[in-house]
Design a protein around this motif. Structure first.
Motif, short mmCIF file in Angstrom:
data_model
loop_
_atom_site.label_atom_id
_atom_site.label_comp_id
_atom_site.label_asym_id
_atom_site.label_seq_id
_atom_site.Cartn_x
_atom_site.Cartn_y
_atom_site.Cartn_z
N PRO A 74 33.39 -23.07 46.85
CA PRO A 74 32.62 -23.86 47.84
C PRO A 74 31.78 -22.92 48.71
O PRO A 74 32.10 -22.63 49.86
N TRP A 75 30.69 -22.43 48.13
CA TRP A 75 29.88 -21.42 48.78
C TRP A 75 29.10 -22.00 49.96
O TRP A 75 28.90 -23.21 50.08
N GLY A 76 28.62 -21.08 50.80
CA GLY A 76 27.87 -21.50 51.97
C GLY A 76 26.56 -22.18 51.63
O GLY A 76 26.07 -23.03 52.38
N ASP A 77 25.95 -21.80 50.53
CA ASP A 77 24.69 -22.40 50.09
C ASP A 77 24.98 -23.65 49.28
O ASP A 77 25.35 -23.59 48.11
N ARG A 78 24.83 -24.82 49.90
CA ARG A 78 25.16 -26.06 49.21
C ARG A 78 24.21 -26.34 48.05
O ARG A 78 24.60 -26.98 47.08
N LEU A 117 29.85 -16.20 49.79
CA LEU A 117 31.21 -16.48 50.22
C LEU A 117 31.23 -16.60 51.74
O LEU A 117 30.60 -15.81 52.45
N THR A 118 31.94 -17.58 52.26
CA THR A 118 31.97 -17.80 53.70
C THR A 118 33.30 -18.34 54.13
O THR A 118 33.93 -19.13 53.42
N ALA A 119 33.74 -17.90 55.31
CA ALA A 119 34.96 -18.44 55.90
C ALA A 119 34.70 -19.77 56.58
O ALA A 119 35.64 -20.48 56.95
N GLY A 129 35.53 -26.00 55.20
CA GLY A 129 36.60 -26.86 55.68
C GLY A 129 36.78 -28.07 54.79
O GLY A 129 36.19 -28.17 53.71
N TRP A 130 37.56 -28.99 55.27
CA TRP A 130 37.90 -30.17 54.48
C TRP A 130 36.67 -31.02 54.17
O TRP A 130 36.60 -31.68 53.14
N ASN A 131 35.69 -30.98 55.06
CA ASN A 131 34.47 -31.77 54.81
C ASN A 131 33.71 -31.23 53.60
O ASN A 131 33.04 -31.99 52.89
N ASP A 132 33.83 -29.90 53.35
CA ASP A 132 33.17 -29.34 52.16
C ASP A 132 33.83 -29.85 50.89
O ASP A 132 33.14 -30.14 49.90
N LEU A 133 35.15 -29.98 50.92
CA LEU A 133 35.83 -30.52 49.75
C LEU A 133 35.47 -32.00 49.56
O LEU A 133 35.27 -32.45 48.42
N VAL A 147 38.06 -26.24 41.91
CA VAL A 147 37.47 -25.69 43.12
C VAL A 147 38.43 -24.66 43.71
O VAL A 147 39.56 -25.00 44.11
N THR A 148 38.00 -23.41 43.76
CA THR A 148 38.83 -22.33 44.28
C THR A 148 38.62 -22.21 45.79
O THR A 148 37.50 -21.96 46.24
#
Length: 391
Positions: free
Chosen positions: A142-146, A239-241, A244-248, A166-167
């Motif tokens: 789930p990279w920062g670049d959607r 890669l980004t920290a 969150g759950w909204n990305d999933l 999804v890792t």
């Protein structure tokens, strides 16, 4: 099926177990590549305990059971497998052998199972789809670049990949000291000594120069090879920290097939990802390559399986090196196992056919073990088939 290689295992008698393939692989690749394959994070405590934790269990042997024709079939993500072992996603597989991800996929389907293609593969999504007969699965960060994330999902769907893994355990790279010490950091660094070490593996060096399968092909412009450094830079920059759950939730809304979340160790997290619509979870600590000192996966597995196993498919990876290990994992609640390093040992030691040999070994060991345990089907394995070892 299209592609530029065929199965042909040559040389000495193939190793008889996974450890033999590990030793063979270590002789075939340069030290910096071997460090990438073998290393874990920081002190490598979790890397080691992923293996040793399987010694916490004894298999229960039963006698006079008339157990014949052991059934190893299972279903994962709607796909029937003839072996409850699939190939885990492996980044930069082409560094181990130029057959790379395509070789892993072909060996998996030849063995009656499937591969999870890494986003960081050295064959593109489209190349693997064209070069295989079966439909495999795709791994996604789930990279920062959607836009990039969405593009990879669309390419996987359009190419016929049927399930998405999804890792979620790589908000940052783990501190992999062996990689850094041997030049496999970000970016990789070459010195005269490292070039000489590579040259001392002439078969590997020739294949590297001829086939150039060390670029992350999904992360370079379409129709180009790019460079390894360019593609790894794209990966590291995305890669980004800040995930969150909204990305999933967003990924779930864009992917209409089976969705698994890989990198789950805590039952609360497993329950939440299932609540958000995941069809399965993979109990994984990234092979000990991310957060060191977390619990080994086979110890995390029972609590996750107990919490969500009635609602979702539970898979596990990490530390599996034998059919006995597979039996333990299945008895503790896994529907199937994923193997990463064992598959790469086969790849480095013998290309696609080496991978098929490793999977054959795991199959034969599992059948032999279940026969002596009196278990007619791997799907019947349960905790009562195990005895805890004294600590």
């Amino acid at each position: 099926m299209t592609g530029g290689f065929r199965f042909r295992l040559t040389g000495r008698t193939p190793p008889l177990d996974v450890e033999g393939w590990r030793r063979r692989a270590g002789r075939r690749v340069p030290p910096m590549v071997w460090a990438y394959i073998e290393n874990g994070a920081d002190t490598e405590r979790t890397l080691g305990e992923n293996r040793s934790a399987y010694r916490d269990w004894y298999l229960n042997q039963r006698v006079l059971t008339r157990t014949t024709d052991v059934d190893l079939t299972t279903t994962v993500a709607g796909t029937r497998l003839d072996l409850p072992v699939a190939v885990a996603p492996v980044g930069l597989a082409g560094a181990a052998h130029w057959h790379g991800d395509l070789g892993l996929a072909r060996a998996a389907e030849r063995s009656g199972t499937r591969m999870v293609l890494s986003s960081a593969s050295t064959y593109s999504i489209e190349e693997v789809a064209r070069g295989t007969d079966e439909r495999h699965w795709f791994q996604l960060y789930p990279w920062g670049d959607r836009a990039l994330t969405a593009s990879l999902m669309d390419r996987a769907r359009d190419s016929g990949f049927t399930a998405l893994f999804v890792t979620v355990d790589v908000p940052v790279y783990g501190n992999r000291l062996r990689e850094r010490r041997t030049g496999m950091g970000l970016p990789p660094t070459l010195t005269p000594r490292r070039v000489l070490q590579a040259a001392l593996r002439p078969r590997w060096a020739y294949a590297y120069l001829r086939h150039r399968r060390t670029t992350l092909r999904n992360l370079v412009p379409d129709g180009t090879r790019g460079t390894a450094v360019e593609s790894v830079t794209v990966q590291s920059e995305n890669l980004t920290a800040d995930i969150g759950w909204n990305d999933l939730e967003w990924i779930r809304s864009r992917w209409d097939g089976p969705l698994f979340v890989k990198g789950v160790l805590h039952p609360d997290d497993a329950e939440r990802v299932v609540d958000l619509g995941a069809d399965g979870v993979v109990v994984s600590n990234h092979g000990g390559r991310q957060l060191d000192a977390v619990q080994p996966t086979v110890r995390a597995l029972p609590a996750v399986a107990q919490r969500v196993g009635h609602r979702a498919e539970v898979l596990v990876d990490g530390g599996i090196r034998s059919g006995a290990d597979v039996a333990v994992a299945l008895a503790l609640g896994a529907r199937a196992c994923l193997v990463g390093r064992p598959a790469v040992y086969g790849l480095a030691g013998g290309g696609a056919d080496g991978v098929a040999e490793v999977l054959r070994i795991l199959r034969e060991e599992l059948v032999r073990n279940l026969t002596m345990m009196g278990v007619a089907a791997s799907a019947d394995l349960a905790p009562h088939h195990l005895t805890p070892a004294p600590r």
